[in-house]
Design a protein around this motif. Structure first.
Motif, short mmCIF file in Angstrom:
data_model
loop_
_atom_site.label_atom_id
_atom_site.label_comp_id
_atom_site.label_asym_id
_atom_site.label_seq_id
_atom_site.Cartn_x
_atom_site.Cartn_y
_atom_site.Cartn_z
N GLY A 75 0.79 -1.22 0.00
CA GLY A 75 0.00 0.00 0.00
C GLY A 75 0.82 1.27 0.00
N GLU A 76 2.13 1.18 0.22
CA GLU A 76 2.98 2.38 0.19
C GLU A 76 3.21 2.82 -1.25
OE1 GLU A 76 6.59 1.57 2.21
OE2 GLU A 76 5.67 1.47 4.21
N PRO A 77 3.43 4.12 -1.47
CA PRO A 77 3.73 4.59 -2.84
C PRO A 77 4.95 3.86 -3.41
CG PRO A 77 3.30 6.44 -1.38
CD PRO A 77 3.38 5.22 -0.50
N ALA A 78 4.82 3.39 -4.64
CA ALA A 78 5.90 2.63 -5.29
C ALA A 78 6.88 3.59 -5.95
CB ALA A 78 5.32 1.65 -6.30
N ASP A 79 7.63 4.31 -5.11
CA ASP A 79 8.54 5.34 -5.61
C ASP A 79 9.90 4.80 -6.03
OD1 ASP A 79 6.60 7.28 -5.12
OD2 ASP A 79 7.32 7.65 -3.08
N PHE A 80 10.22 3.57 -5.65
CA PHE A 80 11.56 3.04 -5.89
C PHE A 80 11.48 1.62 -6.46
CE2 PHE A 80 11.91 5.99 -2.32
CZ PHE A 80 12.89 6.86 -2.77
N VAL A 81 12.54 1.23 -7.15
CA VAL A 81 12.75 -0.16 -7.56
C VAL A 81 14.05 -0.63 -6.92
CG1 VAL A 81 11.47 0.04 -9.72
CG2 VAL A 81 13.91 0.55 -9.69
N PHE A 82 14.17 -1.94 -6.71
CA PHE A 82 15.27 -2.48 -5.94
C PHE A 82 15.87 -3.70 -6.63
CE2 PHE A 82 12.10 -0.62 -3.18
CZ PHE A 82 12.83 0.15 -2.28
N ASN A 83 17.19 -3.77 -6.61
CA ASN A 83 17.91 -4.96 -7.05
C ASN A 83 18.48 -5.64 -5.80
OD1 ASN A 83 18.99 -6.80 -8.87
ND2 ASN A 83 20.87 -5.64 -9.14
N VAL A 84 18.13 -6.90 -5.57
CA VAL A 84 18.61 -7.60 -4.39
C VAL A 84 20.04 -8.07 -4.63
CG1 VAL A 84 18.20 -9.48 -2.76
CG2 VAL A 84 16.26 -8.35 -3.88
N ILE A 85 20.95 -7.65 -3.77
CA ILE A 85 22.36 -8.00 -3.91
C ILE A 85 22.73 -9.18 -3.02
CG2 ILE A 85 24.74 -7.16 -3.65
CD1 ILE A 85 23.64 -4.32 -4.00
N GLU A 86 22.17 -9.21 -1.82
CA GLU A 86 22.53 -10.24 -0.84
C GLU A 86 21.34 -10.50 0.08
OE1 GLU A 86 25.54 -10.63 3.04
OE2 GLU A 86 25.87 -9.08 1.53
N GLY A 87 21.14 -11.77 0.45
CA GLY A 87 20.10 -12.10 1.40
C GLY A 87 18.80 -12.52 0.75
N CYS A 88 17.78 -12.69 1.58
CA CYS A 88 16.47 -13.17 1.12
C CYS A 88 15.38 -12.34 1.78
CB CYS A 88 16.30 -14.65 1.49
SG CYS A 88 14.69 -15.37 1.05
N LEU A 89 14.37 -11.99 0.99
CA LEU A 89 13.22 -11.23 1.50
C LEU A 89 11.94 -12.03 1.31
CD1 LEU A 89 14.85 -8.59 -0.39
CD2 LEU A 89 13.73 -7.62 1.62
N ARG A 90 11.05 -11.92 2.28
CA ARG A 90 9.74 -12.55 2.21
C ARG A 90 8.74 -11.54 1.65
NH1 ARG A 90 8.84 -14.24 7.64
NH2 ARG A 90 8.52 -12.04 8.05
N LEU A 91 8.02 -11.93 0.61
CA LEU A 91 7.02 -11.07 -0.02
C LEU A 91 5.64 -11.52 0.43
CD1 LEU A 91 8.53 -11.03 -3.63
CD2 LEU A 91 9.07 -9.52 -1.71
N THR A 92 4.93 -10.65 1.13
CA THR A 92 3.65 -11.03 1.71
C THR A 92 2.55 -10.05 1.31
OG1 THR A 92 4.02 -9.77 3.75
CG2 THR A 92 4.78 -12.05 3.72
N ARG A 93 1.32 -10.56 1.34
CA ARG A 93 0.15 -9.72 1.10
C ARG A 93 -0.84 -9.97 2.23
NH1 ARG A 93 -2.45 -9.92 -4.71
NH2 ARG A 93 -0.45 -8.88 -5.12
N LEU A 94 -1.35 -8.89 2.79
CA LEU A 94 -2.35 -8.99 3.84
C LEU A 94 -3.73 -9.02 3.20
CD1 LEU A 94 -2.46 -9.08 6.96
CD2 LEU A 94 -2.90 -6.61 6.91
#
Length: 246
Positions: free
Chosen positions: A65-84
């Motif tokens: 729900g936050e404004p999509a002002d940025f794009v990101f390239n993942v360099i290291e690690g792992c992120l969990r993508l969730t939807r409420l």
């Protein structure tokens, strides 16, 4: 080190590229990232627009729900993508690994939240600045289209996982998919790291945490896998592939 207001709310670390930071030309994930098609001068142009963002476990890169002002390239690690969901339930939509690019959807607001499952480093770009570079570079645009097709394949795989497969088949397919994704970033091993917890796996596969734990134990007893600290070792990949193909 510079910290912007949005990042400060989450206590994440944001800095511009400096001499102590490896440049885009030396980036470990460049060969598998969307920017792999760029020449060194073009990378210099892109690097001038980028910032490094570092998160610790549990910190949020961006929220649903936050404004999509940025794009990101993942360099290291792992992120969990969730939807409420509207009823308050959480659905895990996927997991972002090194080389993945986040925020490419056309929506004005992020449709998911991205939370670090451990130490995470990303390269952040202002969305409008990145769009301008993309429009001026046909090779980068094609690379982004290829990435979008890859993400669509992952979405189709997710639909199959949530289909009529049994719990054991779902877990087997998930482990093999994760192995293939790690292989893309050079981690080609029979031991598959599991940066996500059992509950994350359950929410992704549409199962309960008890069922996921039971299926992992069943595969372990059948000598299809070996449960090891932080992951699993795939002992009988042929059997896992037969289960996944069911």
């Amino acid at each position: 080190m510079l910290v912007d207001t949005g990042a400060c709310e989450r206590n994440v670390h944001l800095c511009h590229h400096g001499r102590s930071e490896p440049g885009c030309g030396d980036c470990a994930v460049r060969p598998i990232s969307v920017c792999s098609v760029l020449t060194l001068p073009e990378l210099d142009q892109l690097e001038a627009l980028s910032q490094h963002l570092t998160l610790d476990k549990g910190q949020t890169l961006f929220g649903q729900g936050e404004p999509a002002d940025f794009v990101f390239n993942v360099i290291e690690g792992c992120l969990r993508l969730t939807r409420l969901l509207p009823d308050g339930r959480r659905q895990v939509m996927g997991f972002a690994l090194p080389g993945d690019f986040l925020g490419l959807a056309l929506q004005e607001r992020y449709t998911v939240s991205a939370e670090a499952l451990g130490h995470v480093r990303t390269c952040r770009f202002d969305r409008e600045d990145f769009a301008a570079v993309t429009e001026a570079n046909a090779r980068l645009l094609k690379s982004l289209h290829d990435r979008a097709r890859f993400e669509l394949t992952l979405a189709h795989d997710q639909m199959l996982l949530l289909g009529r497969r049994t719990a054991e088949e779902k877990v087997a397919a998930f482990l093999l998919s994760l192995k293939d994704r790690f292989a893309r970033i050079g981690h080609n091993s029979v031991t598959v790291e599991l940066p996500m917890g059992r509950q994350d796996m359950a929410d992704y596969l549409g199962l309960t945490i008890e069922t996921v734990s039971r299926m992992l134990s069943r595969l372990d007893r059948a000598h299809s896998i070996l449960l090891v600290p932080g992951g699993v070792r795939l002992l009988d990949q042929d059997r896992l592939e037969r289960l996944a193909a069911s």
